[in-house]
Structures are given as structure tokens and as C-alpha cells.
Enzyme design. Structure first.
Site, PDB file in Angstrom:
ATOM      1  N   ASP A  89      39.690  57.300  36.080  1.00 12.29           N
ATOM      2  CA  ASP A  89      40.132  57.268  34.681  1.00 12.29           C
ATOM      3  C   ASP A  89      40.114  58.681  34.141  1.00 12.29           C
ATOM      4  O   ASP A  89      39.251  59.460  34.507  1.00 12.29           O
ATOM      5  CB  ASP A  89      39.067  56.498  33.876  1.00 12.29           C
ATOM      6  CG  ASP A  89      39.472  55.077  33.623  1.00 12.29           C
ATOM      7  OD1 ASP A  89      40.559  54.700  34.038  1.00 12.29           O
ATOM      8  OD2 ASP A  89      38.658  54.354  33.011  1.00 12.29           O
ATOM      9  N   ASP A 272      40.898  46.650  36.594  1.00 11.43           N
ATOM     10  CA  ASP A 272      39.515  47.115  36.614  1.00 11.43           C
ATOM     11  C   ASP A 272      38.826  46.511  35.408  1.00 11.43           C
ATOM     12  O   ASP A 272      39.468  46.273  34.384  1.00 11.43           O
ATOM     13  CB  ASP A 272      39.430  48.643  36.499  1.00 11.43           C
ATOM     14  CG  ASP A 272      39.694  49.103  35.073  1.00 11.43           C
ATOM     15  OD1 ASP A 272      40.868  49.073  34.650  1.00 11.43           O
ATOM     16  OD2 ASP A 272      38.737  49.441  34.364  1.00 11.43           O
ATOM     17  N   CYS A 321      30.895  29.922  48.310  1.00  9.11           N
ATOM     18  CA  CYS A 321      30.993  31.391  48.364  1.00  9.11           C
ATOM     19  C   CYS A 321      30.448  31.906  49.700  1.00  9.11           C
ATOM     20  O   CYS A 321      29.418  31.442  50.190  1.00  9.11           O
ATOM     21  CB  CYS A 321      30.212  31.993  47.203  1.00  9.11           C
ATOM     22  SG  CYS A 321      30.246  33.787  47.195  1.00  9.11           S
ATOM     23  N   CYS A 323      29.556  35.126  50.235  1.00 12.12           N
ATOM     24  CA  CYS A 323      28.833  36.398  50.093  1.00 12.12           C
ATOM     25  C   CYS A 323      27.419  36.279  50.676  1.00 12.12           C
ATOM     26  O   CYS A 323      26.902  35.175  50.845  1.00 12.12           O
ATOM     27  CB  CYS A 323      28.798  36.844  48.628  1.00 12.12           C
ATOM     28  SG  CYS A 323      27.492  36.092  47.640  1.00 12.12           S
ATOM     29  N   CYS A 326      24.890  34.202  48.589  1.00  6.90           N
ATOM     30  CA  CYS A 326      25.009  32.736  48.679  1.00  6.90           C
ATOM     31  C   CYS A 326      24.680  32.210  50.079  1.00  6.90           C
ATOM     32  O   CYS A 326      24.236  31.076  50.221  1.00  6.90           O
ATOM     33  CB  CYS A 326      26.405  32.299  48.256  1.00  6.90           C
ATOM     34  SG  CYS A 326      26.685  32.545  46.502  1.00  6.90           S
ATOM     35  N   HIS A 352      27.240  38.816  44.357  1.00  7.66           N
ATOM     36  CA  HIS A 352      27.928  37.531  44.186  1.00  7.66           C
ATOM     37  C   HIS A 352      29.106  37.631  43.209  1.00  7.66           C
ATOM     38  O   HIS A 352      30.206  37.155  43.506  1.00  7.66           O
ATOM     39  CB  HIS A 352      26.975  36.427  43.734  1.00  7.66           C
ATOM     40  CG  HIS A 352      27.726  35.216  43.325  1.00  7.66           C
ATOM     41  ND1 HIS A 352      28.319  34.375  44.251  1.00  7.66           N
ATOM     42  CD2 HIS A 352      28.119  34.763  42.105  1.00  7.66           C
ATOM     43  CE1 HIS A 352      28.999  33.438  43.613  1.00  7.66           C
ATOM     44  NE2 HIS A 352      28.899  33.654  42.298  1.00  7.66           N
TER      45      HIS A 352
HETATM   46 ZN   LIG Z   1      28.200  34.297  46.405  1.00  9.75          ZN
END
Ligand SMILES: [Zn+2]
Length: 367
Positions: A89, A272, A321, A323, A326, A352
């Protein structure tokens, strides 16, 4: 040179954007590393989340660590250990967000630092030079982000300044590339920013003038500053009708998952927002409703993990999920980490929430 390849326009735009540090699939979301760090995560964790790009901020990096440090460290990529593309930016958003601490002139903007009271002056040229020192892959021109609402006269005057700055930015960028002998193939991309508040006449004029100057991509700025969702979608529609199809479109600062879906369907490619990382730090976590598609209302909900109701909840934050949070930890454990103010809570929650956003973008990349 066009670095953007549009692969599909059926439904919405899907493409690939090439930068000096690699290709990025569009539409994409950029996790925010304002001062060179996505809060609570390191570069390795971002790679594991399959984030293809991050965003940093020129104004804040000039203050700390400062351009001298970044120059000696051979740029931001080396300094922070991130090998992928970085967009920076310009500082235009800070003209809006730090309006009490700055003075605007025809030539640029001077901020009084909120850290130590020192002065930081930005001009269209100095902002380009700073981003070249940082080593950005996508350089944003200096612009003025007006507040919403603002009068037509105010928006017009502000836009005139933004256009003048855009012309100076392009000229300075070209001159710098020539002086440094940078070949076309390894050049960073330079993006112009369309402004004009929520006035159609100004938005149209702004987009047309930006196209005349000629940029590698175009940002739609001045949104996500308090305007209603329907009006934001309208502005986006005006701009995408005028902007060239073959160039990427960056919808700055937008936003909530449903707003991103709206904007992608409206023709935007890049996003963003601080929301997923900030919400994570407050224990507000996204859970996808697998029974609904992303174009349906209620395709996700937000759970407040600090609540007592999760004290004995053995389930992960989101059953679907993938990730690491999780896959490994229960809601009960994450709630416990928040309750004892353990830093790990912020890290697991951030992983997450970013995973939720990046999965949403991957879904949009394949629809
Ligand atoms: Zn997750």
C-alpha cells in the site's frame, strides 16, 4: 507487457497474475502484514496456508524498521523470510485513517508520527522509491482516499489531486526503471487507484484518466470506509464497466466474506482486509455452513470461542476445515488458551480464520 492472463469469464473472472516473485491465482485474498508481519504468524505458516501473496504498508515500513534497514537487508522479502509476492500500500489509506495527524498539499502529504511525533513526508515520487527499496512486487501509487460521505466538491478536488499524483507516479516509475536498467520481464507491477467517492461522474472520469496514464492493474479505492453494501456494489459496477478486461482489478479493503463474494461476482480480482486476522485475535472464528453455497446468505457463521458454552466442546472449530488448528485442537482447548491469555490462542485462531478466507478464494478460483 501484460502480466495478467484471464482464464475464464463465465460466471466470474478467474485468472493468473505473474509477478517477479511468482504467479498468483485470481481471485485472491492478501493477508495483511502491515509492518512486515502477519500478526502471530511466521512465513512458514503462511506458506502452509497456501497464501500466494501478502500485503505490507509503505508508510508504516518507512517509520519502522525504516528504509535504511530494509536497504541493508536487501529488501523486505529477505528481511522477513517470505519468498512469495508482496504488494505494498502506498500510504493513501493512512491519509484517510490518520487524518488527524497529517497535512495535505498539492505536492504530497506530511504525517506527524503517532509513535514519536517525528514528521514523515510522502510525495508520489518518494513513495515509488520507497516501494522499490522495499522490493515490492506490486507497487501502489500515492492517492487520497476520501472519507464517506463527502460532498461532490470535496470528492472532485480530492480526485484531481489523486490524478495529478498518478501521472507523476507513472513518470517517476518509468524513469526509475530506465535508470536502474530493470528489464521488462523482472519489473514490479505498478497499479493506479480509481477514486471519486460514490459519485458516478467522478468514478467514470477517474477510471478513464487512469487508463489513459496506463498501469499494469487498477485498484478500486475509497470503498469499505462506511458506505452501505448496496452502494459499494454499485460503485464497483460503475468502475468495472469502464476498466479494461485484460488488466487485474484490486478492490481495496473489502472485506467481509459475503462482500468479497459480491465483489468477485461484480468483476474484481484482488482483495485485502484486516478482518480475518483481527477477528481471530478477539476469538471470533469463522465456521462454514456446508449446506449452503457461497452465494447464499448464511454460508458461514461466527462463533465466539471465549464463551463458556465451548468449555467442554471436543469438536474442532470447523469439522470441515483442513487447517492445522482444526486438525489438531478442540474448541475446548482453544477457549482455554484464550482464557489464560496464552499467545498460542492468537496463533491458532489466526491460522483458522485465514484458512477460512483462503479456502473461500480457492473455491472462487475453481467455480
Ligand atoms: Zn480450521
Amino acid at each position: 507487457m501484460n502480466t495478467f492472463k484471464l482464464l475464464s469469464e463465465k460466471g466470474h473472472r478467474i485468472g493468473i497474475l505473474a509477478t517477479p516473485h511468482g504467479k498468483i491465482h485470481t481471485p485472491f485474498f492478501m493477508p495483511i502484514a502491515t509492518r512486515g508481519a502477519v500478526k502471530n504468524l511466521n512465513a512458514d505458516e503462511l506458506h502452509k496456508l497456501k497464501s500466494e501473496i501478502i500485503l505490507s504498508n509503505t508508510y508504516h515500513l518507512i517509520q519502522r524498521p525504516g528504509l535504511d534497514v530494509l536497504k541493508k537487508q536487501k529488501g523486505l522479502h529477505v528481511f522477513i523470510g517470505w519468498k512469495g509476492p508482496i504488494l505494498t500500500d502506498s500510504g493513501g489509506y493512512q491519509i484517510f485513517s490518520l487524518s488527524k495527524f497529517r497535512t495535505l498539499t498539492r505536492d504530497g502529504v506530511t504525517f506527524t508520527s503517532e509513535i514519536d511525533g517525528s514528521r514523515v513526508s510522502l510525495t508520489p515520487e518518494s513513495v515509488i522509491d520507497a516501494q522499490l527499496t522495499i522490493g515490492s512486487d506490486i507497487i501502489m501509487v500515492l492517492d487520497e482516499c476520501p472519507p464517506w460521505p463527502c460532498s461532490y466538491e470535496f470528492a472532485k478536488k480530492s480526485l484531481e489531486r489523486t490524478l495529478q499524483w498518478a501521472m507523476r507516479s507513472k513518470k517517476h516509475f518509468e524513469r526509475s526503471m530506465k535508470k536502474r536498467g530493470v528489464p521488462l520481464s523482472t519489473r514490479p507491477l505498478l497499479f493506479g487507484i480509481v477514486q471519486g467517492s460514490t459519485y458516478k461522474k467522478l468514478r467514470d472520469a477517474s477510471a478513464r484518466e487512469m487508463i489513459k496514464i496506463g498501469f499494469d492493474g487498477y485498484a478500486i479505492g475509497g470503498l469499505a470506509v462506511g458506505e452501505p453494501r448496496a452502494l459499494r456494489n454499485k460503485v464497483l459496477e460503475w468502475n468495472t464497466l469502464v476498466l479494461p478486461k485484460e488488466k487485474p482489478r484490486y478492490c481495496m479493503g473489502v472485506g467481509k466474506p459475503e462482500d468479497i463474494v459480491d465483489a468477485v461476482r461484480g468483476g474484481a480480482d484482488m482483495f485485502d482486509c484486516v478482518i480475518p486476522t483481527r477477528e481471530a485475535r478477539h476469538g471470533r472464528l469463522y465456521v462454514r455452513n456446508s449446506k449452503k453455497t457461497i452465494t447464499q446468505d448464511g454460508f458461514y457463521k461466527i462463533i465466539r470461542i471465549k464463551k463458556m458454552v465451548f468449555a467442554n466442546d471436543k469438536k474442532p472449530i470447523d469439522m470441515h476445515c483442513l487447517c492445522t488448528t482444526c486438525q489438531t485442537y478442540s474448541r475446548s482447548y482453544i477457549r482455554h488458551l484464550f482464557s489464560i491469555q496464552e499467545g498460542l490462542a492468537l496463533r491458532l485462531a489466526t491460522i483458522h480464520n485465514l484458512s477460512f478466507y483462503l479456502s473461500l478464494m480457492r473455491e472462487l478460483q475453481t467455480l
